[in-house]
Write a protein that holds these residues in place. Structure first.
Motif, PDB file in Angstrom:
ATOM      1  N   VAL A  26       0.879  -1.327  -0.028  1.00  0.00           N
ATOM      2  CA  VAL A  26      -0.155  -0.100   0.018  1.00  0.00           C
ATOM      3  C   VAL A  26       0.790   1.317  -0.015  1.00  0.00           C
ATOM      4  CG1 VAL A  26      -1.999   1.290   1.271  1.00  0.00           C
ATOM      5  CG2 VAL A  26      -1.957  -0.868   1.106  1.00  0.00           C
ATOM      6  N   GLY A  27       1.829   1.162   0.652  1.00  0.00           N
ATOM      7  CA  GLY A  27       2.769   2.269   0.675  1.00  0.00           C
ATOM      8  C   GLY A  27       3.593   2.658  -0.593  1.00  0.00           C
ATOM      9  N   ALA A  28       3.825   1.775  -1.228  1.00  0.00           N
ATOM     10  CA  ALA A  28       4.427   1.836  -2.646  1.00  0.00           C
ATOM     11  C   ALA A  28       3.453   2.245  -3.586  1.00  0.00           C
ATOM     12  CB  ALA A  28       5.153   0.460  -2.863  1.00  0.00           C
ATOM     13  N   ALA A  29       2.297   1.769  -3.621  1.00  0.00           N
ATOM     14  CA  ALA A  29       1.283   2.192  -4.637  1.00  0.00           C
ATOM     15  C   ALA A  29       0.612   3.369  -4.387  1.00  0.00           C
ATOM     16  CB  ALA A  29       0.369   1.025  -4.588  1.00  0.00           C
ATOM     17  N   VAL A  30       0.442   3.886  -3.238  1.00  0.00           N
ATOM     18  CA  VAL A  30      -0.316   5.069  -3.096  1.00  0.00           C
ATOM     19  C   VAL A  30       0.651   6.465  -2.750  1.00  0.00           C
ATOM     20  CG1 VAL A  30      -2.246   6.491  -1.838  1.00  0.00           C
ATOM     21  CG2 VAL A  30      -2.270   3.891  -2.052  1.00  0.00           C
ATOM     22  N   ASP A  31       0.511   7.411  -3.305  1.00  0.00           N
ATOM     23  CA  ASP A  31       1.302   8.610  -3.268  1.00  0.00           C
ATOM     24  C   ASP A  31       1.195   9.183  -1.846  1.00  0.00           C
ATOM     25  OD1 ASP A  31       2.802   8.485  -5.516  1.00  0.00           O
ATOM     26  OD2 ASP A  31       1.381   9.809  -6.688  1.00  0.00           O
ATOM     27  N   GLY A  32       2.089   9.654  -1.054  1.00  0.00           N
ATOM     28  CA  GLY A  32       1.712  10.073   0.295  1.00  0.00           C
ATOM     29  C   GLY A  32       1.671   9.313   1.182  1.00  0.00           C
ATOM     30  N   MET A  33       1.830   8.279   0.945  1.00  0.00           N
ATOM     31  CA  MET A  33       1.845   7.009   1.912  1.00  0.00           C
ATOM     32  C   MET A  33       3.166   6.194   2.235  1.00  0.00           C
ATOM     33  SD  MET A  33      -1.407   6.810   3.321  1.00  0.00           S
ATOM     34  CE  MET A  33      -2.950   7.325   2.411  1.00  0.00           C
ATOM     35  N   LEU A  34       4.210   7.091   1.897  1.00  0.00           N
ATOM     36  CA  LEU A  34       5.485   6.289   2.101  1.00  0.00           C
ATOM     37  C   LEU A  34       5.717   5.889   3.753  1.00  0.00           C
ATOM     38  CD1 LEU A  34       8.009   8.268  -0.070  1.00  0.00           C
ATOM     39  CD2 LEU A  34       6.949   6.150  -0.278  1.00  0.00           C
ATOM     40  N   TYR A  35       4.909   6.484   4.544  1.00  0.00           N
ATOM     41  CA  TYR A  35       5.004   6.224   6.175  1.00  0.00           C
ATOM     42  C   TYR A  35       4.489   4.869   6.310  1.00  0.00           C
ATOM     43  CZ  TYR A  35       0.293   7.467   6.548  1.00  0.00           C
ATOM     44  OH  TYR A  35      -1.143   7.598   6.419  1.00  0.00           O
TER      45      TYR A  35
END
Length: 84
Positions: free
Chosen positions: A17-26
């Protein structure tokens, strides 16, 4: 091992999910931390399986301490490894 599989799946899901969605690197960072915790858990289980801690019923006190006795070559020490 009940904790291993949920931690593994949660870590993989958070990384995806963190890699697929922008702004969700956390979320990707949390997923990596979960995978690290999962590997530490697995390493601890493996270590405890290979090196079990000695219990109170594994032999008498003399049997457990006999391997730490010093040779009787020093005149100041009493034989048997006792210093007191």
């Amino acid at each position: 091992m009940l904790l291993f599989l949920p931690l593994l799946l949660a870590g993989i899901a958070l990384i995806a999910v963190g890699a697929a969605v922008d702004g969700m690197l956390y979320l990707m960072s949390i997923g990596v931390l979960l995978l690290v915790v999962d590997l530490l858990y697995l390493a601890t289980r493996l270590h405890l399986a290979l090196h079990p801690a000695p219990g109170p019923l594994t032999g008498s006190r003399r049997q457990r301490t006999s391997e730490y006795r010093l040779p009787c070559s020093t005149p100041r020490l009493r034989c048997g490894g006792s210093f007191g």
